[in-house]
Scaffold this motif. Structure first.
Motif, PDB file in Angstrom:
ATOM      1  N   GLY A  78       0.846  -1.193   0.000  1.00 27.43           N
ATOM      2  CA  GLY A  78       0.000   0.000   0.000  1.00 27.43           C
ATOM      3  C   GLY A  78       0.876   1.236   0.000  1.00 27.43           C
ATOM      4  O   GLY A  78       2.098   1.147   0.131  1.00 27.43           O
ATOM      5  N   PHE A  79       0.232   2.386  -0.164  1.00 27.02           N
ATOM      6  CA  PHE A  79       1.003   3.626  -0.251  1.00 27.02           C
ATOM      7  C   PHE A  79       0.159   4.819   0.170  1.00 27.02           C
ATOM      8  O   PHE A  79      -1.072   4.772   0.174  1.00 27.02           O
ATOM      9  N   TRP A  80       0.857   5.885   0.527  1.00 26.88           N
ATOM     10  CA  TRP A  80       0.278   7.214   0.704  1.00 26.88           C
ATOM     11  C   TRP A  80       1.159   8.193  -0.056  1.00 26.88           C
ATOM     12  O   TRP A  80       2.372   7.980  -0.184  1.00 26.88           O
ATOM     13  N   LEU A  81       0.589   9.267  -0.489  1.00 25.31           N
ATOM     14  CA  LEU A  81       1.342  10.413  -0.989  1.00 25.31           C
ATOM     15  C   LEU A  81       1.025  11.554  -0.032  1.00 25.31           C
ATOM     16  O   LEU A  81      -0.144  11.899   0.165  1.00 25.31           O
ATOM     17  N   TRP A  82       2.079  12.094   0.605  1.00 23.76           N
ATOM     18  CA  TRP A  82       1.918  13.141   1.617  1.00 23.76           C
ATOM     19  C   TRP A  82       2.638  14.409   1.211  1.00 23.76           C
ATOM     20  O   TRP A  82       3.677  14.365   0.564  1.00 23.76           O
ATOM     21  N   GLN A  83       2.100  15.528   1.654  1.00 17.64           N
ATOM     22  CA  GLN A  83       2.760  16.836   1.564  1.00 17.64           C
ATOM     23  C   GLN A  83       3.167  17.204   2.984  1.00 17.64           C
ATOM     24  O   GLN A  83       2.300  17.377   3.846  1.00 17.64           O
ATOM     25  N   VAL A  84       4.468  17.258   3.234  1.00 17.45           N
ATOM     26  CA  VAL A  84       4.990  17.546   4.571  1.00 17.45           C
ATOM     27  C   VAL A  84       6.036  18.653   4.490  1.00 17.45           C
ATOM     28  O   VAL A  84       6.517  18.987   3.409  1.00 17.45           O
ATOM     29  N   ARG A  85       6.392  19.208   5.652  1.00 20.59           N
ATOM     30  CA  ARG A  85       7.431  20.254   5.685  1.00 20.59           C
ATOM     31  C   ARG A  85       8.791  19.688   5.304  1.00 20.59           C
ATOM     32  O   ARG A  85       9.556  20.298   4.579  1.00 20.59           O
ATOM     33  N   ASP A  86       9.088  18.505   5.878  1.00 22.95           N
ATOM     34  CA  ASP A  86      10.408  17.906   5.677  1.00 22.95           C
ATOM     35  C   ASP A  86      10.328  16.434   6.063  1.00 22.95           C
ATOM     36  O   ASP A  86       9.296  15.937   6.516  1.00 22.95           O
ATOM     37  N   MET A  87      11.441  15.733   5.883  1.00 24.95           N
ATOM     38  CA  MET A  87      11.483  14.303   6.177  1.00 24.95           C
ATOM     39  C   MET A  87      11.227  14.029   7.657  1.00 24.95           C
ATOM     40  O   MET A  87      10.590  13.033   8.011  1.00 24.95           O
ATOM     41  N   ALA A  88      11.682  14.911   8.519  1.00 23.02           N
ATOM     42  CA  ALA A  88      11.466  14.716   9.955  1.00 23.02           C
ATOM     43  C   ALA A  88       9.967  14.677  10.273  1.00 23.02           C
ATOM     44  O   ALA A  88       9.519  13.858  11.082  1.00 23.02           O
ATOM     45  N   GLU A  89       9.183  15.549   9.643  1.00 25.82           N
ATOM     46  CA  GLU A  89       7.738  15.526   9.875  1.00 25.82           C
ATOM     47  C   GLU A  89       7.136  14.226   9.359  1.00 25.82           C
ATOM     48  O   GLU A  89       6.278  13.620  10.012  1.00 25.82           O
ATOM     49  N   ALA A  90       7.587  13.759   8.200  1.00 27.66           N
ATOM     50  CA  ALA A  90       7.083  12.494   7.664  1.00 27.66           C
ATOM     51  C   ALA A  90       7.373  11.351   8.620  1.00 27.66           C
ATOM     52  O   ALA A  90       6.503  10.507   8.882  1.00 27.66           O
ATOM     53  N   VAL A  91       8.590  11.309   9.157  1.00 26.10           N
ATOM     54  CA  VAL A  91       8.953  10.256  10.108  1.00 26.10           C
ATOM     55  C   VAL A  91       8.056  10.318  11.339  1.00 26.10           C
ATOM     56  O   VAL A  91       7.574   9.278  11.829  1.00 26.10           O
ATOM     57  N   GLU A  92       7.795  11.523  11.849  1.00 28.57           N
ATOM     58  CA  GLU A  92       6.933  11.649  13.030  1.00 28.57           C
ATOM     59  C   GLU A  92       5.531  11.123  12.754  1.00 28.57           C
ATOM     60  O   GLU A  92       4.931  10.470  13.602  1.00 28.57           O
ATOM     61  N   TRP A  93       4.993  11.399  11.566  1.00 27.17           N
ATOM     62  CA  TRP A  93       3.672  10.885  11.224  1.00 27.17           C
ATOM     63  C   TRP A  93       3.694   9.367  11.108  1.00 27.17           C
ATOM     64  O   TRP A  93       2.777   8.685  11.580  1.00 27.17           O
ATOM     65  N   VAL A  94       4.720   8.816  10.479  1.00 22.91           N
ATOM     66  CA  VAL A  94       4.780   7.358  10.346  1.00 22.91           C
ATOM     67  C   VAL A  94       4.868   6.702  11.723  1.00 22.91           C
ATOM     68  O   VAL A  94       4.249   5.667  11.956  1.00 22.91           O
ATOM     69  N   LYS A  95       5.587   7.299  12.633  1.00 24.93           N
ATOM     70  CA  LYS A  95       5.681   6.743  13.990  1.00 24.93           C
ATOM     71  C   LYS A  95       4.320   6.685  14.670  1.00 24.93           C
ATOM     72  O   LYS A  95       4.091   5.837  15.549  1.00 24.93           O
ATOM     73  N   ARG A  96       3.411   7.572  14.289  1.00 23.89           N
ATOM     74  CA  ARG A  96       2.062   7.600  14.879  1.00 23.89           C
ATOM     75  C   ARG A  96       1.118   6.601  14.218  1.00 23.89           C
ATOM     76  O   ARG A  96       0.021   6.344  14.717  1.00 23.89           O
ATOM     77  N   CYS A  97       1.526   6.056  13.083  1.00 26.29           N
ATOM     78  CA  CYS A  97       0.678   5.155  12.303  1.00 26.29           C
ATOM     79  C   CYS A  97       0.424   3.858  13.059  1.00 26.29           C
ATOM     80  O   CYS A  97       1.339   3.308  13.665  1.00 26.29           O
ATOM     81  N   PRO A  98      -0.810   3.351  13.004  1.00 24.59           N
ATOM     82  CA  PRO A  98      -1.029   2.022  13.562  1.00 24.59           C
ATOM     83  C   PRO A  98      -0.222   1.007  12.742  1.00 24.59           C
ATOM     84  O   PRO A  98       0.017   1.234  11.560  1.00 24.59           O
ATOM     85  N   ASN A  99       0.185  -0.083  13.370  1.00 21.94           N
ATOM     86  CA  ASN A  99       0.908  -1.105  12.632  1.00 21.94           C
ATOM     87  C   ASN A  99       0.043  -1.534  11.447  1.00 21.94           C
ATOM     88  O   ASN A  99      -1.087  -1.989  11.641  1.00 21.94           O
ATOM     89  N   PRO A 100       0.550  -1.384  10.209  1.00 21.11           N
ATOM     90  CA  PRO A 100      -0.294  -1.666   9.044  1.00 21.11           C
ATOM     91  C   PRO A 100      -0.504  -3.157   8.780  1.00 21.11           C
ATOM     92  O   PRO A 100      -1.322  -3.517   7.939  1.00 21.11           O
TER      93      PRO A 100
END
Length: 139
Positions: A78-100
């Motif tokens: 599966g995939f998402w396409l995200w608009q984020v400020r930077d890679m650090a923000e993307a990592v923080e969001w992924v850390k919040r993701c439920p185990n897929p």
């Protein structure tokens, strides 16, 4: 910056095991958070590779290969396409993701190539054509 967030396949996803109601609810809540934050641009789950095809290129030759494909851990479920400020923000969001996936799983984050990344190879004419195509897609 745009990032492609790739949910890696597991033996369970390649076997066609679908998420439970609870897993769907948790992922739905996470997706709602992404939408509320203005981050989510697209996202979908994928069928197992047994339902897919690959097209191999070698010069003018094209060879079609039927799935399933080996190296389960290198496949995408599966995939998402995200608009984020930077890679650090993307990592923080992924850390919040439920185990897929049930059990151990991985999510990969990759920056999307943007026009400046191509340097001089992207002429003004090519950039204009890309902009027109992007506008048509968003209509």
């Amino acid at each position: 910056m745009r990032v492609m967030v790739l949910v890696k396949a597991t033996e369970a996803s390649e076997a066609g095991t679908l998420p439970s109601t609870e897993e769907l609810e948790a992922m739905g809540r996470f997706n709602e958070e992404l939408v509320e934050a203005g981050i989510l641009q697209a996202g979908e789950g994928l069928h197992p590779s047994s339902k897919g095809k690959r097209v191999a290129f070698d010069g003018p030759e094209r060879t079609v290969v039927d799935g399933p494909f080996a190296a389960t851990g290198e496949l995408v479920a599966g995939f998402w396409l995200w608009q984020v400020r930077d890679m650090a923000e993307a990592v923080e969001w992924v850390k919040r993701c439920p185990n897929p996936m049930p059990g151990p799983s991985e999510i990969e984050i990759r920056p999307v190539l943007e026009a400046p990344d191509f340097g001089d190879a992207l002429t003004p004419e090519l950039a204009e054509r890309e902009d027109r195509l992007r506008d048509r897609i968003q209509e």
